[in-house]
Design a protein around this motif. Structure first.
Motif, PDB file in Angstrom:
ATOM      1  N   ASN A 323       0.825  -1.220   0.000  1.00 16.63           N
ATOM      2  CA  ASN A 323       0.000   0.000   0.000  1.00 16.63           C
ATOM      3  C   ASN A 323       0.855   1.264   0.000  1.00 16.63           C
ATOM      4  N   ASN A 324       1.999   1.209   0.655  1.00 16.91           N
ATOM      5  CA  ASN A 324       2.914   2.345   0.641  1.00 16.91           C
ATOM      6  C   ASN A 324       3.424   2.596  -0.777  1.00 16.91           C
ATOM      7  N   LEU A 325       3.842   1.539  -1.460  1.00 21.41           N
ATOM      8  CA  LEU A 325       4.296   1.691  -2.848  1.00 21.41           C
ATOM      9  C   LEU A 325       3.156   2.187  -3.741  1.00 21.41           C
ATOM     10  N   TRP A 326       1.957   1.703  -3.480  1.00 19.46           N
ATOM     11  CA  TRP A 326       0.789   2.110  -4.268  1.00 19.46           C
ATOM     12  C   TRP A 326       0.582   3.619  -4.189  1.00 19.46           C
ATOM     13  N   ALA A 329       2.956   4.952  -6.739  1.00 24.59           N
ATOM     14  CA  ALA A 329       2.800   4.500  -8.123  1.00 24.59           C
ATOM     15  C   ALA A 329       1.543   5.046  -8.791  1.00 24.59           C
ATOM     16  N   LEU A 330       0.394   4.989  -8.101  1.00 27.58           N
ATOM     17  CA  LEU A 330      -0.865   5.370  -8.742  1.00 27.58           C
ATOM     18  C   LEU A 330      -0.869   6.832  -9.208  1.00 27.58           C
ATOM     19  N   PRO A 331      -0.429   7.792  -8.393  1.00 27.69           N
ATOM     20  CA  PRO A 331      -0.403   9.177  -8.893  1.00 27.69           C
ATOM     21  C   PRO A 331       0.457   9.336 -10.147  1.00 27.69           C
ATOM     22  N   LYS A 332       1.586   8.610 -10.184  1.00 25.72           N
ATOM     23  CA  LYS A 332       2.438   8.695 -11.376  1.00 25.72           C
ATOM     24  C   LYS A 332       1.720   8.093 -12.587  1.00 25.72           C
ATOM     25  N   ALA A 333       1.011   6.981 -12.378  1.00 23.81           N
ATOM     26  CA  ALA A 333       0.267   6.362 -13.471  1.00 23.81           C
ATOM     27  C   ALA A 333      -0.848   7.285 -13.970  1.00 23.81           C
ATOM     28  N   LYS A 334      -1.523   7.953 -13.054  1.00 20.35           N
ATOM     29  CA  LYS A 334      -2.586   8.887 -13.449  1.00 20.35           C
ATOM     30  C   LYS A 334      -2.015  10.045 -14.264  1.00 20.35           C
ATOM     31  N   THR A 567       2.343   0.167 -11.317  1.00 18.70           N
ATOM     32  CA  THR A 567       0.938   0.040 -10.918  1.00 18.70           C
ATOM     33  C   THR A 567       0.345  -1.289 -11.350  1.00 18.70           C
ATOM     34  N   GLU A 568       0.608  -1.725 -12.578  1.00 14.08           N
ATOM     35  CA  GLU A 568       0.033  -3.006 -13.022  1.00 14.08           C
ATOM     36  C   GLU A 568       0.651  -4.170 -12.246  1.00 14.08           C
ATOM     37  N   LEU A 569       1.941  -4.061 -11.917  1.00 16.12           N
ATOM     38  CA  LEU A 569       2.593  -5.095 -11.124  1.00 16.12           C
ATOM     39  C   LEU A 569       2.050  -5.109  -9.697  1.00 16.12           C
ATOM     40  N   LYS A 600     -11.624  -0.556  -5.061  1.00 14.08           N
ATOM     41  CA  LYS A 600     -11.237  -0.056  -3.739  1.00 14.08           C
ATOM     42  C   LYS A 600      -9.859   0.585  -3.767  1.00 14.08           C
ATOM     43  N   LEU A 601      -8.993   0.025  -4.590  1.00 16.70           N
ATOM     44  CA  LEU A 601      -7.639   0.577  -4.713  1.00 16.70           C
ATOM     45  C   LEU A 601      -7.624   1.905  -5.469  1.00 16.70           C
ATOM     46  N   GLY A 602      -8.671   2.116  -6.253  1.00 17.09           N
ATOM     47  CA  GLY A 602      -8.696   3.296  -7.110  1.00 17.09           C
ATOM     48  C   GLY A 602      -7.939   3.092  -8.402  1.00 17.09           C
ATOM     49  N   LEU A 603      -7.748   1.819  -8.796  1.00 11.30           N
ATOM     50  CA  LEU A 603      -7.057   1.533 -10.050  1.00 11.30           C
ATOM     51  C   LEU A 603      -7.840   2.129 -11.214  1.00 11.30           C
ATOM     52  N   ILE A 604      -7.160   2.890 -12.058  1.00 15.48           N
ATOM     53  CA  ILE A 604      -7.839   3.551 -13.177  1.00 15.48           C
ATOM     54  C   ILE A 604      -8.180   2.528 -14.254  1.00 15.48           C
ATOM     55  N   PRO A 605      -9.284   2.734 -14.978  1.00 13.02           N
ATOM     56  CA  PRO A 605      -9.731   1.734 -15.961  1.00 13.02           C
ATOM     57  C   PRO A 605      -8.764   1.539 -17.120  1.00 13.02           C
ATOM     58  N   GLU A 606      -7.849   2.493 -17.319  1.00 18.56           N
ATOM     59  CA  GLU A 606      -6.882   2.375 -18.412  1.00 18.56           C
ATOM     60  C   GLU A 606      -5.783   1.357 -18.111  1.00 18.56           C
TER      61      GLU A 606
END
Length: 695
Positions: A323-326, A329-334, A567-569, A600-606
């Motif tokens: 979760n810390n890595l997430w 990662a997620l903001p960078k992916a967005k 993020t995908e990993l 729940k994670l907020g993973l973007i659909p892309e």
């Protein structure tokens, strides 16, 4: 990218073949009568496997009976070492068979695998649930502090004792009986699941018959697709498949958006098509049985059962780590998705970025931002040159040499064999490589053993992958990702080849699951170091060494698209943990569960998880509640490579420290102790964040 082990207890996760006919000269019955002791693939026949497994079971049963019936008091040598050496025939046949089942499988192999899986499961249970044997092991274990054992001997004793306890040796008879049933069911379900994914991979064929539908595809890729179509009996068309060497270039280059969508959806929906290869029910059964097994053994969930035997120890450590890595990662992916959308907006088509657009527009954006087109650098990455580059880097680091051997029996014409020697000319082992895709080969890449190192017995190691194939007069030219994969798997091979342990079960890659990726992942770092690139990256036509201008472009974009990659990993690792953190599995709808978990994670659909629940073969083949290990080891490898950067990437002192404390040690010491012996301190997260552009 993964590592495989030839361990009988895990046999049920693999595929197999044979027929019951026994021949007079079964090559598995004795040590291989070949130069270097390599498998005699030219003599091994399909009908040899089953008799060898059955004879191997008989042999091990006799050897275990001898341990139990010994009139001598239990000792480390007559019990623990004797058990470690109790299965020569099974070691030989399983080592060959399991790799063949993934590298060159057939319907017959799969049929036999299903037949033998419960037999092997029962054999394994008969050993670990043998109360008389466990009494002797326990007797040695209770004396461990008074036996004056070496550290490796202590590790082996602890490992054997813990393996028996984790397998149910302390359970009452009724619970042991249920555990046996669970293990048998899991053995065949794992094979069914993996075979369904392989069938889905092979079943999908995208034939293109109009040249305009090839828009954007490079000429080499068109030629390759034309050859594939011709081989499939459709000359004049172009064939694209789900194998990485076909799927990824198609998603990267094809201008035909509907076809990209078709390719992408076929890939992520493997095992989820409500047909004969559907895995939804299979994985639900597997998760439920794993939970029941964990409960029987005193754990609240399967992940805590698995993690009890890792560096991380429990899910309470792993989940905060992920979760810390997430959160990085997620903001960078967005941000990356927003950049890609802007690029699409400039095209004026009014399209919204979708998952099947990511590779295509990422390639365009890379070209725009860094003036780097992969087609510009592929000519410098001829497979043979890349392989020689990996060998040359290992030579500079560890003084080893790899020399190609001729006239060694192989199981397929694509396979090549090398002898590995140390700087003083002593043989370290034999190394096989098998690099090209084919219908009978599972996807991905892996390392496995044909023979484990043990004392003076040197290992026989193989690397298997599915890289871009040669086309016509054009040799195999690798992508950057394939280059790093080759170095990665060779890193596993080095771990297996350089090991210097006394016992088979502590040697080489027989280490904790979240430590095993350190040697492979650190080896990737050398692949794109300028000094190393100039050693091997030479234009396949002119021989020109890759120019500094291209090297600078490669380095400049190292953190490009890392939000997506991480993020995908991470999404897959968290999905794996979520499935195995479950404490109740009633009425589980795995597809709905996956969707809810990702929301729940907020993973973007892309972006989708790197693997979805119905095609996540890693969590069938040994990485259940363990896929986080790639990222866990990524912290280790990035921190470890800092030592090389501080002192020089080929600094002998640093290389010797890494070799002596990690590559040679196997599981002869606690992995964190080994790491600190090399690095002088525990690993820090900052190098990983920096190298992924997330700091």
């Amino acid at each position: 990218m993964r590592i495989k082990r030839t361990v009988i207890i895990l046999a049920a996760c693999c595929m197999m073949y044979s027929c019951a006919t026994q021949t007079e000269s079964n090559p598995f019955f004795t040590e291989f009568q070949t130069e270097y002791g390599v498998p005699p693939f030219d003599k091994i026949k399909l009908e040899h496997y089953e008799p060898a497994f059955l004879k191997g079971i008989e042999e091990e049963n006799r050897n275990i009976e001898a341990i139990i019936e010994s009139t001598e008091a239990p000792t480390f040598e007559n019990t623990i070492v004797a058990l470690d050496n109790s299965s020569p025939i099974l070691d030989r046949v399983s080592a060959v068979f399991f790799n063949m089942a993934d590298a060159e499988t057939t319907d017959s192999l799969t049929e036999l695998s299903i037949k033998l899986a419960p037999v092997l499961s029962e054999h394994s249970d008969n050993i670990v649930l043998n109360q008389e044997l466990f009494k002797r092991i326990n007797a040695v274990y209770q004396q461990k502090d008074d036996l004056n054992l070496t550290r490796e001997q202590q590790r082996l004793l602890e490992k054997v004792y813990k393996d028996f306890v984790r397998a149910g040796a302390n359970l009452p008879a009724d619970k042991q009986a249920r555990l046996r049933e669970i293990n048998k069911e899991l053995s065949t379900l794992g094979i069914t699941y993996s075979n369904n994914v392989l069938n889905e991979n092979n079943a999908f064929q995208l034939f293109v018959d109009k040249e305009e539908d090839l828009a954007g595809l490079p000429e080499w890729f068109r030629q390759s697709a034309a050859e594939e179509a011709k081989a499939a009996g459709q000359e004049g068309k172009w064939l694209f498949t789900l194998h990485s060497a076909s799927r990824l270039p198609f998603l990267q280059y094809s201008e035909n958006r509907p076809l990209r969508e078709k390719m992408y959806k076929a890939y992520i929906n493997r095992g989820n098509n409500n047909d004969q290869n559907d895995n939804k029910k299979v994985i639900t059964q597997i998760v439920a049985l794993r939970l029941e097994k964990a409960n029987l053994l005193g754990f609240d969930c399967y992940s805590n059962f698995v993690l009890d035997n890792t560096m991380a120890k429990n899910t309470a450590t792993v989940m905060p780590f992920l979760n810390n890595l997430w959160s990085y990662a997620l903001p960078k992916a967005k941000a990356e998705a927003a950049e890609l959308q802007k690029l699409m907006d400039r095209e004026g088509k009014g399209e919204k970025l979708a998952a099947w657009d990511w590779w295509y527009y990422t390639d365009k954006l890379r070209n725009e931002k860094y003036n780097l087109n992969e087609e510009e650098i592929k000519p410098y990455f001829k497979l043979e040159n890349v392989r020689e580059g990996a060998f040359a880097a290992a030579n500079k680091l560890y003084g080893i040499t790899l020399t190609k051997l001729q006239d060694i029996p192989v199981y397929h014409p694509d396979v090549e064999v090398f002898e590995v020697k140390s700087a003083d000319g002593k043989q370290l082992g034999i190394f096989y490589v098998d690099y090209f895709p084919r219908p009978g080969k599972s996807g991905g890449a892996w390392m496995s053993n044909y023979r484990e190192q043990q004392g003076d017995v040197r290992p026989i190691i193989c690397n298997v992958a599915s890289f871009t194939k040669p086309v016509g007069d054009t040799p195999s030219l690798l992508t950057i990702d394939e280059v790093e994969t080759l170095f990665h798997e060779f890193g596993h091979a080095l771990h297996g080849l350089l090991t210097q342990c006394v016992y088979k079960s502590t040697s080489g890659t027989n280490v904790l699951r979240d430590f095993v990726e350190l040697p492979s992942q650190i080896n990737e770092h050398w692949a794109t170091e300028p000094e190393v690139l100039k050693m091997y990256a030479k234009h396949y036509q002119t021989g020109e060494v890759i120019p500094d201008s291209l090297i600078n472009k490669i380095l400049a974009q190292k953190t490009f698209n890392q939000g997506f990659m991480t993020t995908e990993l991470l999404a897959a690792a968290i999905l794996d943990m979520n499935l195995h953190n479950l404490t109740e599995v009633n009425n589980l709808d795995v597809v709905a569960y996956e969707k809810e978990a990702m929301n729940k994670l907020g993973l973007i659909p892309e972006i989708a998880p790197r693997y979805c629940t119905t095609n996540f073969t890693h969590i069938i083949g040994g990485y259940a509640a363990g896929y986080y290990g790639y990222l866990w080891a990524n912290v280790l490898d990035n921190d470890a490579f800092e030592a090389f950067k501080e002192h020089g990437i080929f600094d002998k002192t640093t290389a010797d420290l890494f070799r002596q404390n990690v590559l040679e040690k196997g599981d002869s010491e606690d992995p964190m102790v080994l790491y600190k012996n090399f690095r002088g301190a525990e690993p820090q997260l900052e190098p990983l964040l920096k190298n992924r552009g997330m700091n």
